[in-house]
Motif scaffolding. Structure first.
Motif, PDB file in Angstrom:
ATOM      1  N   GLU A  69      24.177   0.359  12.505  1.00 12.44           N
ATOM      2  CA  GLU A  69      25.565   0.549  12.296  1.00 12.44           C
ATOM      3  C   GLU A  69      26.293  -0.875  12.233  1.00 12.44           C
ATOM      4  O   GLU A  69      27.253  -0.670  11.427  1.00 12.44           O
ATOM      5  CB  GLU A  69      26.114   1.422  13.778  1.00 12.44           C
ATOM      6  CG  GLU A  69      27.382   1.630  13.470  1.00 12.44           C
ATOM      7  CD  GLU A  69      27.646   2.700  12.246  1.00 12.44           C
ATOM      8  OE1 GLU A  69      28.962   2.421  11.660  1.00 12.44           O
ATOM      9  OE2 GLU A  69      26.716   3.481  11.954  1.00 12.44           O
ATOM     10  N   LYS A  72      25.482  -1.714   8.800  1.00  7.37           N
ATOM     11  CA  LYS A  72      26.637  -0.967   7.660  1.00  7.37           C
ATOM     12  C   LYS A  72      28.095  -1.644   7.642  1.00  7.37           C
ATOM     13  O   LYS A  72      28.457  -1.531   6.417  1.00  7.37           O
ATOM     14  CB  LYS A  72      26.364   0.425   8.273  1.00  7.37           C
ATOM     15  CG  LYS A  72      25.207   1.043   7.827  1.00  7.37           C
ATOM     16  CD  LYS A  72      25.179   2.592   8.446  1.00  7.37           C
ATOM     17  CE  LYS A  72      23.970   3.322   7.874  1.00  7.37           C
ATOM     18  NZ  LYS A  72      23.925   4.539   8.499  1.00  7.37           N
ATOM     19  N   GLU A  73      28.370  -1.823   8.799  1.00 10.77           N
ATOM     20  CA  GLU A  73      29.951  -2.317   8.570  1.00 10.77           C
ATOM     21  C   GLU A  73      30.041  -3.486   8.150  1.00 10.77           C
ATOM     22  O   GLU A  73      31.167  -3.834   7.488  1.00 10.77           O
ATOM     23  CB  GLU A  73      30.387  -2.551  10.190  1.00 10.77           C
ATOM     24  CG  GLU A  73      30.453  -1.322  11.246  1.00 10.77           C
ATOM     25  CD  GLU A  73      30.826  -1.419  12.607  1.00 10.77           C
ATOM     26  OE1 GLU A  73      31.112  -2.784  12.954  1.00 10.77           O
ATOM     27  OE2 GLU A  73      30.700  -0.368  13.402  1.00 10.77           O
ATOM     28  N   GLN A  74      28.975  -4.517   8.101  1.00 12.40           N
ATOM     29  CA  GLN A  74      29.212  -5.936   7.766  1.00 12.40           C
ATOM     30  C   GLN A  74      28.873  -5.834   6.133  1.00 12.40           C
ATOM     31  O   GLN A  74      29.593  -6.370   5.263  1.00 12.40           O
ATOM     32  CB  GLN A  74      28.295  -6.665   8.135  1.00 12.40           C
ATOM     33  CG  GLN A  74      28.447  -7.198   9.463  1.00 12.40           C
ATOM     34  CD  GLN A  74      29.637  -7.780   9.684  1.00 12.40           C
ATOM     35  OE1 GLN A  74      30.018  -8.786   9.052  1.00 12.40           O
ATOM     36  NE2 GLN A  74      30.568  -7.194  10.588  1.00 12.40           N
ATOM     37  N   VAL A  75      28.272  -4.839   5.642  1.00 11.03           N
ATOM     38  CA  VAL A  75      28.027  -4.574   4.118  1.00 11.03           C
ATOM     39  C   VAL A  75      29.372  -4.418   3.411  1.00 11.03           C
ATOM     40  O   VAL A  75      29.280  -4.899   2.373  1.00 11.03           O
ATOM     41  CB  VAL A  75      26.891  -3.523   3.816  1.00 11.03           C
ATOM     42  CG1 VAL A  75      26.797  -3.301   2.353  1.00 11.03           C
ATOM     43  CG2 VAL A  75      25.566  -3.975   4.415  1.00 11.03           C
ATOM     44  N   SER A  76      30.166  -3.266   3.938  1.00 12.21           N
ATOM     45  CA  SER A  76      31.233  -3.036   3.299  1.00 12.21           C
ATOM     46  C   SER A  76      32.196  -4.325   3.342  1.00 12.21           C
ATOM     47  O   SER A  76      33.123  -4.374   2.416  1.00 12.21           O
ATOM     48  CB  SER A  76      31.797  -1.913   3.727  1.00 12.21           C
ATOM     49  OG  SER A  76      32.277  -2.008   5.115  1.00 12.21           O
TER      50      SER A  76
END
Length: 76
Positions: A69, A72-76
């Motif tokens: 999770e 995922k937050e850092q990828v965007s």
């Protein structure tokens, strides 16, 4: 988790990128496809306890939900 690539295809691909086609800590006839928690799964879907657990998953295991999770937050 059956993959379409044959053993020969996987072996040829591994030899392109890895010395002798492997890491030296796994049987070269086993191709690890994924890891979940304390387990790894080969390209044929067989499950193994990951006693060799690498430096990355050493504390939390493979694919820990909180780590996934956070990524995922850092990828965007």
């Amino acid at each position: 988790m059956q993959h379409s690539a044959s053993y020969a295809d996987l072996q040829a691909r591994a030899k392109q990128y890895l010395p002798a086609g492997g890491f030296g800590n796994f049987d070269p006839s086993i191709f690890i496809a994924k890891g979940e928690g304390a387990y790894v799964y080969d390209s044929e879907g067989n499950r193994y306890i990951d006693f060799l657990i690498g430096s990355g998953p050493m504390i939390l295991g493979h694919g820990h939900p909180e780590v996934v999770e956070a990524v995922k937050e850092q990828v965007s």
